[in-house]
Design a protein around this motif. Structure first.
Motif: not given
Length: 376
Positions: A107-115, A126-131, A134-139, A151-152
């Motif tokens: 999903f990061i590679s697909q440039k999702c607005s929020i994962i 999730t923590s590892a990916a968010a760190k 940094a510009s990728q938004k997560f919930a 960003n989470v």
């Protein structure tokens, strides 16, 4: 996958949530009782068009149709798609925990607005990916971070509170003086429900001078019964049969799809007895919607407002108002609640209903302390 009917139903009845801040940030979600229609479920487009929002969800191993937290989160994604202009949603299923990182990276590679990731077990991935991005938004549902991640949007629910109400209700409804609860896995987001349930029974005993026993869990020792996963319904059925044989007449499974096995055991026990003597409570969502075939056995459901919380995370991303941080749903803000009694409405004594209202008020104003040993 046959998930569209469940998602639509979940949206119609799911308790909405106004999330209270637990940290430096604040956030809100739709008012309690709000509803939304749901478009036909699907995977959505593979990439976000210019100016559009692509919401992407990674399920836990329970799957999109678990009738619990994964299904609720997907219903929240679909609610956002329905409510927000230009929002498209999709999901990837995790079959095992080894799928978490690859699915997030896809999903990061697909440039999702929020994962949106679902479940306590996805906290580290999730923590590892968010760190790292940094510009990728997560919930994330059912996890929080110390310190909070900017960003989470971490969505947590104090289900010890409505679990306490559920335990109080069970103690007031049992005919045998024994009730039972069990979990899928021994995770904080599971045992917090069980802590609340256990404490609610003890509080009822204290108020009424009774000695209702809880099988399957002890809040003080943190020891109890778990099936080991959230998918094996046979294990849930077998464990519930054991509880029934030991005298329990109300069962509270905190185990996602495993709970369907518990419902089957309750149904079989009542059929063998020739009358309805064993009943249960559902978890996370209104069981009369997620598993209507067993509604007649559900006294209530101990819910958390995942649908509205996830929907808000996605729509806030679309509107440019996304905020990271840790949030908690409570009885006070409507983030957790007991479901309606449905077919049990006439069976729950008015006096017990009044006591439940008093218990809720006491929890909200702090005169009744609801503690949990769960780190969640």
């Amino acid at each position: 996958m046959k998930h569209s009917a469940w998602a639509t139903a979940a949206l119609a009845v799911s308790a909405s949530v106004v999330i209270a801040a637990c940290g430096s940030s604040t956030s809100s979600a739709p008012a309690a009782g709000s509803t939304s229609s749901t478009p036909a479920a699907g995977s959505g487009s593979s990439a976000a068009a210019a100016g559009k929002t692509l919401g992407c969800m990674v399920t836990d191993t329970g799957g999109i149709d678990d009738r619990s937290f994964n299904a609720s989160a997907w219903a929240g994604m679909q609610a956002a798609q329905s409510a927000g202009s230009g929002i498209t949603v999709k999901y990837l299923q995790s079959t095992t925990q080894a799928d978490y990182v690859p699915n997030i990276n896809t999903f990061i590679s697909q440039k999702c607005s929020i994962i949106v990731t679902v479940g306590f077990l996805m906290g580290d991935a999730t923590s590892a990916a968010a760190k790292a991005h940094a510009s990728q938004k997560f919930a994330i549902v059912d996890f929080s971070y110390t310190p909070p991640l900017p960003n989470v949007n971490a969505l947590l629910f104090d289900t010890a509170q409505d679990g306490f109400q559920g335990g109080y209700l069970a103690a007031g409804m049992t005919k045998t003086g024994k009730v039972a609860t069990f979990g899928g896995q021994k995770l904080p987001t599971v045992t917090i429900y069980m802590d609340g349930f256990w404490d609610g029974v003890q509080y009822y005993n204290q108020k009424h001078g009774t000695h209702v026993q809880v099988l399957g869990w002890n809040e003080q020792t943190q020891n109890g019964s778990f099936t080991g996963d959230f998918t094996n319904q046979t294990k849930g059925q077998t464990l519930t049969q054991t509880f029934i044989s030991e005298g329990a007449d109300i069962i509270f499974p905190v185990a996602g799809n495993v709970g369907l096995g518990a419902a089957k055991a309750v149904q079989q026990a009542d059929a063998a007895a020739g009358s309805q003597k064993v009943n249960m409570m559902w978890v996370d969502v209104d069981g009369c919607v997620s598993a209507p075939q067993y509604c007649k056995y559900f006294i209530t459901s101990v819910q958390k407002g995942i649908v509205a919380a996830v929907s808000t995370a996605v729509t806030s991303t679309a509107s440019g108002s996304f905020k990271g941080g840790n949030y908690v749903g409570t009885l006070a803000n409507g983030g957790v609640a007991l479901a309606p009694f449905h077919t049990f409405d006439s069976k729950v004594p008015t006096s017990l209903k009044n006591e439940l209202a008093q218990v809720k008020a006491g929890i909200v104003n702090g005169s009744i302390k609801v503690a949990t040993k769960s780190p969640a």
